[in-house]
Design a protein around this motif. Structure first.
Motif, PDB file in Angstrom:
ATOM      1  N   ILE A  10      68.303  56.878  64.269  1.00  8.45           N
ATOM      2  CA  ILE A  10      68.955  57.734  65.262  1.00  8.45           C
ATOM      3  C   ILE A  10      68.201  59.058  65.243  1.00  8.45           C
ATOM      4  O   ILE A  10      68.093  59.701  64.194  1.00  8.45           O
ATOM      5  N   VAL A  11      67.640  59.421  66.387  1.00  8.59           N
ATOM      6  CA  VAL A  11      66.828  60.630  66.461  1.00  8.59           C
ATOM      7  C   VAL A  11      67.366  61.542  67.563  1.00  8.59           C
ATOM      8  O   VAL A  11      68.039  61.098  68.495  1.00  8.59           O
ATOM      9  N   THR A  12      67.072  62.820  67.417  1.00  9.91           N
ATOM     10  CA  THR A  12      67.458  63.777  68.446  1.00  9.91           C
ATOM     11  C   THR A  12      66.506  63.652  69.631  1.00  9.91           C
ATOM     12  O   THR A  12      65.456  63.013  69.551  1.00  9.91           O
ATOM     13  N   LYS A  13      66.870  64.280  70.735  1.00  6.95           N
ATOM     14  CA  LYS A  13      66.044  64.204  71.932  1.00  6.95           C
ATOM     15  C   LYS A  13      64.648  64.779  71.710  1.00  6.95           C
ATOM     16  O   LYS A  13      63.684  64.379  72.370  1.00  6.95           O
ATOM     17  N   ASP A  14      64.542  65.718  70.751  1.00  9.25           N
ATOM     18  CA  ASP A  14      63.218  66.291  70.469  1.00  9.25           C
ATOM     19  C   ASP A  14      62.528  65.574  69.308  1.00  9.25           C
ATOM     20  O   ASP A  14      61.540  66.069  68.763  1.00  9.25           O
ATOM     21  N   GLY A  15      63.042  64.411  68.930  1.00  7.58           N
ATOM     22  CA  GLY A  15      62.336  63.556  67.981  1.00  7.58           C
ATOM     23  C   GLY A  15      62.633  63.786  66.517  1.00  7.58           C
ATOM     24  O   GLY A  15      61.988  63.181  65.657  1.00  7.58           O
ATOM     25  N   GLN A  16      63.622  64.619  66.198  1.00  5.59           N
ATOM     26  CA  GLN A  16      63.967  64.836  64.798  1.00  5.59           C
ATOM     27  C   GLN A  16      64.868  63.710  64.286  1.00  5.59           C
ATOM     28  O   GLN A  16      65.804  63.296  64.969  1.00  5.59           O
ATOM     29  N   LEU A  17      64.575  63.240  63.074  1.00  2.00           N
ATOM     30  CA  LEU A  17      65.362  62.162  62.494  1.00  2.00           C
ATOM     31  C   LEU A  17      66.746  62.664  62.105  1.00  2.00           C
ATOM     32  O   LEU A  17      66.879  63.685  61.432  1.00  2.00           O
ATOM     33  N   ALA A  18      67.774  61.935  62.519  1.00  4.96           N
ATOM     34  CA  ALA A  18      69.150  62.295  62.173  1.00  4.96           C
ATOM     35  C   ALA A  18      69.749  61.311  61.177  1.00  4.96           C
ATOM     36  O   ALA A  18      70.417  61.698  60.226  1.00  4.96           O
ATOM     37  N   SER A  19      69.512  60.014  61.391  1.00  7.11           N
ATOM     38  CA  SER A  19      70.062  58.991  60.505  1.00  7.11           C
ATOM     39  C   SER A  19      69.167  57.761  60.570  1.00  7.11           C
ATOM     40  O   SER A  19      68.546  57.494  61.611  1.00  7.11           O
ATOM     41  N   THR A  20      69.095  57.032  59.477  1.00 13.22           N
ATOM     42  CA  THR A  20      68.224  55.861  59.441  1.00 13.22           C
ATOM     43  C   THR A  20      68.777  54.818  58.483  1.00 13.22           C
ATOM     44  O   THR A  20      69.514  55.145  57.550  1.00 13.22           O
ATOM     45  N   GLY A  21      68.429  53.564  58.718  1.00 15.02           N
ATOM     46  CA  GLY A  21      68.848  52.487  57.832  1.00 15.02           C
ATOM     47  C   GLY A  21      68.104  51.215  58.155  1.00 15.02           C
ATOM     48  O   GLY A  21      67.502  51.068  59.223  1.00 15.02           O
ATOM     49  N   ARG A  22      68.153  50.290  57.215  1.00 12.55           N
ATOM     50  CA  ARG A  22      67.463  49.007  57.358  1.00 12.55           C
ATOM     51  C   ARG A  22      68.420  47.873  57.042  1.00 12.55           C
ATOM     52  O   ARG A  22      69.334  48.028  56.233  1.00 12.55           O
ATOM     53  N   ILE A  23      68.150  46.737  57.657  1.00 11.78           N
ATOM     54  CA  ILE A  23      68.834  45.499  57.308  1.00 11.78           C
ATOM     55  C   ILE A  23      67.759  44.439  57.134  1.00 11.78           C
ATOM     56  O   ILE A  23      66.821  44.348  57.937  1.00 11.78           O
ATOM     57  N   VAL A  24      67.871  43.688  56.036  1.00 12.05           N
ATOM     58  CA  VAL A  24      66.894  42.654  55.717  1.00 12.05           C
ATOM     59  C   VAL A  24      67.627  41.323  55.656  1.00 12.05           C
ATOM     60  O   VAL A  24      68.649  41.200  54.968  1.00 12.05           O
ATOM     61  N   LEU A  25      67.126  40.344  56.375  1.00 11.06           N
ATOM     62  CA  LEU A  25      67.768  39.035  56.441  1.00 11.06           C
ATOM     63  C   LEU A  25      67.055  38.079  55.500  1.00 11.06           C
ATOM     64  O   LEU A  25      65.865  37.787  55.675  1.00 11.06           O
ATOM     65  N   VAL A  26      67.777  37.612  54.492  1.00 10.17           N
ATOM     66  CA  VAL A  26      67.223  36.670  53.517  1.00 10.17           C
ATOM     67  C   VAL A  26      68.167  35.474  53.451  1.00 10.17           C
ATOM     68  O   VAL A  26      69.275  35.574  52.914  1.00 10.17           O
ATOM     69  N   ASP A  27      67.750  34.363  54.021  1.00  9.14           N
ATOM     70  CA  ASP A  27      68.586  33.160  54.095  1.00  9.14           C
ATOM     71  C   ASP A  27      69.911  33.487  54.781  1.00  9.14           C
ATOM     72  O   ASP A  27      69.910  33.951  55.913  1.00  9.14           O
ATOM     73  N   ASP A  28      71.030  33.291  54.076  1.00  9.10           N
ATOM     74  CA  ASP A  28      72.343  33.501  54.699  1.00  9.10           C
ATOM     75  C   ASP A  28      72.914  34.882  54.403  1.00  9.10           C
ATOM     76  O   ASP A  28      74.097  35.134  54.637  1.00  9.10           O
ATOM     77  N   LEU A  29      72.080  35.788  53.910  1.00  6.54           N
ATOM     78  CA  LEU A  29      72.560  37.100  53.483  1.00  6.54           C
ATOM     79  C   LEU A  29      71.879  38.211  54.283  1.00  6.54           C
ATOM     80  O   LEU A  29      70.655  38.194  54.463  1.00  6.54           O
ATOM     81  N   ALA A  30      72.690  39.160  54.756  1.00  5.94           N
ATOM     82  CA  ALA A  30      72.176  40.366  55.412  1.00  5.94           C
ATOM     83  C   ALA A  30      72.307  41.509  54.422  1.00  5.94           C
ATOM     84  O   ALA A  30      73.425  41.866  54.024  1.00  5.94           O
ATOM     85  N   ILE A  31      71.174  42.080  54.018  1.00  6.52           N
ATOM     86  CA  ILE A  31      71.178  43.136  53.007  1.00  6.52           C
ATOM     87  C   ILE A  31      70.908  44.472  53.686  1.00  6.52           C
ATOM     88  O   ILE A  31      69.883  44.645  54.358  1.00  6.52           O
ATOM     89  N   TYR A  32      71.824  45.411  53.513  1.00  2.09           N
ATOM     90  CA  TYR A  32      71.705  46.747  54.091  1.00  2.09           C
ATOM     91  C   TYR A  32      71.036  47.646  53.062  1.00  2.09           C
ATOM     92  O   TYR A  32      71.380  47.626  51.885  1.00  2.09           O
TER      93      TYR A  32
END
Length: 226
Positions: free
Chosen positions: A138-160
């Protein structure tokens, strides 16, 4: 440590499946573009290669393999991690090992308790994909980072993984919105089993979304006194 001492023993999962921890550690490595974990006796090992973390060993339970390993290591920067309480771990390793801030393995096997809402128009979403990892920013209109996260899918598990919000963008609902976007990715891939490791502060946030504590996750390391 008071929060740990008040932690109900009935809430601690005693038999952590090796496969679950292996999937999580695989996701942890994929998210950071590190070598995948390899088996080390009854545990797992990742060659991290960071200046402050050279290697990590992860065990599903406290056993002789971990204790023997702890006795063979004398250099800093090598982390031992286990699904056990800090008191249990301290009772089995020497005083050269220092307990790190508490972690919590957490699960959510249903949709999170996040109301549908629109993102404030001063922000925008960015998406990226690599390995089995989906990155949302999630970034501001001028490109500054506000929030970030990842999700990785491994078989039947979604890892945040690596969920964070910049200090001056907190308390605006961005973290919840971000988690909702990550969850959409899991659901779009037919995955309903969610997993993460939280800090003490993060635990409260995830609990508010419907996550539950699965196990204590305790780390020790020999400090670098140079």
């Amino acid at each position: 440590m008071n929060n740990i001492s008040n932690f109900s023993n009935s809430m601690i999962q005693k038999n952590i499946p090796f496969s679950t921890v292996e999937k999580w550690l695989t996701a942890w490595s994929l998210s950071r573009k590190l070598p995948l974990p390899v088996k080390y006796k009854s545990g797992l090992m990742v060659e991290v290669g960071y200046e402050n973390q050279k290697r990590r060993y992860v065990f599903t339970h406290l056993n002789d393999d971990l204790v023997e390993l702890s006795e063979s290591i004398n250099q800093p920067g090598i982390f031992l991690k286990v699904c056990a309480s800090p008191d249990e771990l301290k009772s089995r390793v020497s005083k050269k090992w220092i307990v790190q801030p508490q972690g919590y393995m957490m699960t959510c096997f249903h949709q999170m308790n996040i109301p549908n809402r629109s993102l404030d128009n001063k922000y925008t979403l960015e998406f990226e994909q690599y390995n089995s990892t989906f990155l949302v920013r999630i970034v501001t209109k001028d490109g500054q980072l506000a929030s970030t996260g990842r999700i990785v899918l491994v078989d039947d598990l979604a890892i945040y993984d690596r969920i964070s919000t910049e200090p001056h963008h907190k308390r605006m609902g961005l973290a919840s919105f971000l988690m909702k976007e990550l969850e959409k990715i899991a659901l779009a891939n037919g995955i309903h089993n969610n997993f993460l490791v939280a800090t003490e502060e993060g635990k409260l946030f995830y609990q508010s979304l419907g996550w539950k504590i699965y196990s204590l996750y305790t780390s020790v390391v020999i400090p670098d006194n140079n």
